[in-house]
Design an enzyme around this catalytic site. Structure first.
Site, short mmCIF file in Angstrom:
data_model
loop_
_atom_site.label_atom_id
_atom_site.label_comp_id
_atom_site.label_asym_id
_atom_site.label_seq_id
_atom_site.Cartn_x
_atom_site.Cartn_y
_atom_site.Cartn_z
N GLU A 96 0.84 -1.20 0.00
CA GLU A 96 0.00 0.00 0.00
C GLU A 96 0.87 1.24 0.00
O GLU A 96 1.92 1.29 0.65
CB GLU A 96 -0.90 -0.02 1.24
CG GLU A 96 -1.91 1.09 1.31
CD GLU A 96 -2.90 0.89 2.47
OE1 GLU A 96 -3.46 1.90 2.92
OE2 GLU A 96 -3.11 -0.25 2.91
N ASP A 98 0.18 5.33 0.58
CA ASP A 98 -0.90 6.11 1.19
C ASP A 98 -0.72 7.61 1.16
O ASP A 98 0.31 8.11 1.59
CB ASP A 98 -0.99 5.78 2.69
CG ASP A 98 -1.95 4.66 3.00
OD1 ASP A 98 -2.73 4.28 2.13
OD2 ASP A 98 -1.90 4.19 4.15
N GLU A 100 -3.22 10.32 3.10
CA GLU A 100 -4.41 10.53 3.91
C GLU A 100 -4.43 12.00 4.34
O GLU A 100 -3.40 12.53 4.78
CB GLU A 100 -4.44 9.62 5.14
CG GLU A 100 -4.54 8.15 4.81
CD GLU A 100 -4.73 7.27 6.04
OE1 GLU A 100 -4.76 7.82 7.16
OE2 GLU A 100 -4.85 6.05 5.88
N LYS A 124 5.80 3.49 8.53
CA LYS A 124 6.75 4.37 7.84
C LYS A 124 6.10 5.74 7.60
O LYS A 124 6.15 6.30 6.52
CB LYS A 124 7.18 3.73 6.52
CG LYS A 124 7.83 2.35 6.70
CD LYS A 124 8.31 1.78 5.38
CE LYS A 124 8.75 0.34 5.52
NZ LYS A 124 9.71 0.09 6.60
#
Length: 280
Positions: A96, A98, A100, A124
């Site tokens: 994944e 990301d 956000e 991370k």
């Protein structure tokens, strides 16, 4: 035909050829009608109210690519809300990448949260503020993922680079195809000031808007990639790296707008920082 007219026609063709149609590229997957594709496929909106959020995913899976999306985030008092935009593979040991966007009280800045998971393991996180108000207009959020690196960018300015350091024993996502996902949902148990600020439902519905989805990417279908190994020049992003100007912009962002970096969190990692944090 004059040169200027020819150039104008060619420019128009390029714009049309690259214009996204959400009806063709995206499936709204949840939200009971709160996710809407509008303007003949040129605009997508996600809405959150007290009963549900909403989300969508790409029809295609990709194994490497450069994904661009124009997003206008939830305006006003967006505390407690999270708008996500990410790549993710399937299964229990997923990969994944990301973005956000953590909402905040009116006048306070959004937090841009980034993370990379490989084989289901993340931890991370890097977080940033932005140097503009992301609710006033659309801005381009980009994820570049090639076999050498992952680059998170906003309007062409890099926020973060995560390199392939498998030679140091650091896992890197390079074998699992991923879809593009986005969602708008309530996370007031943690999103704003660690959950201290709750969602104000009197402000609902909350809406985020999307335009100009573009995937310069290797489509993965039936176990095969659409990218030809004999014509890498057609996919320059497959070997793209940060040039000197971009490296300087990255340093500027990280000096002035980074608010959390797992690589400096010695309290979190008392046994020593992750290996990639010591890489040159």
């Amino acid at each position: 035909m004059t040169t200027s007219l020819l150039l104008s026609l060619l420019f128009s063709f390029v714009i049309l050829a690259s214009a996204a149609d959400f009806n063709q590229d995206i499936d709204v997957t949840w939200g009971d009608g709160r996710g809407k594709i509008l303007e003949n496929g040129n605009l997508l909106t996600l809405t959150l109210d007290k009963f549900s959020g909403s989300g969508f995913q790409s029809k295609n899976q990709y194994l490497f690519g450069k994904i661009d999306m124009n997003i206008k985030l939830v305006p006003g008092n967006s505390a407690g809300t999270v708008t996500t935009y990410y790549l993710r593979s399937e299964g229990s040991t997923w990969d994944e990448i990301d973005f956000e966007f953590l909402g905040n009280l009116s006048g306070d800045p959004y937090t841009v949260h980034t993370n990379v998971y490989t084989q289901g393991k993340g931890e991370k996180e890097q977080q940033f503020y932005l140097w503009f108000d992301p609710t006033k207009d659309f801005h381009t959020y980009s994820l570049l993922w090639n076999p050498q690196r992952i680059i998170f960018s906003v309007d062409g300015t890099p926020l973060r680079e995560f390199k392939d350091l498998e030679s140091m024993g650091v896992a890197f996502p390079k074998s699992q195809p991923m879809r593009v996902y986005s969602s708008l949902w309530n996370a007031d148990d943690w999103a704003t000031r660690g959950g201290l600020v709750k969602t104000d439902w009197s402000q609902a519905p909350f809406t985020a808007a999307y335009r100009n989805y573009k995937a310069d990417a290797c489509v993965w279908s039936s176990g095969k990639s659409s990218c030809s190994s004999t014509s890498p020049s057609q996919n320059a992003w497959l070997s793209q790296e940060l040039d000197i100007t971009s490296q300087e912009r990255l340093k500027w962002v990280q000096k002035n707008y980074m608010i959390y970096n797992y690589c400096t969190d010695t309290k979190r990692f008392p046994q020593g920082l992750p290996k990639e944090c010591t890489a040159p």
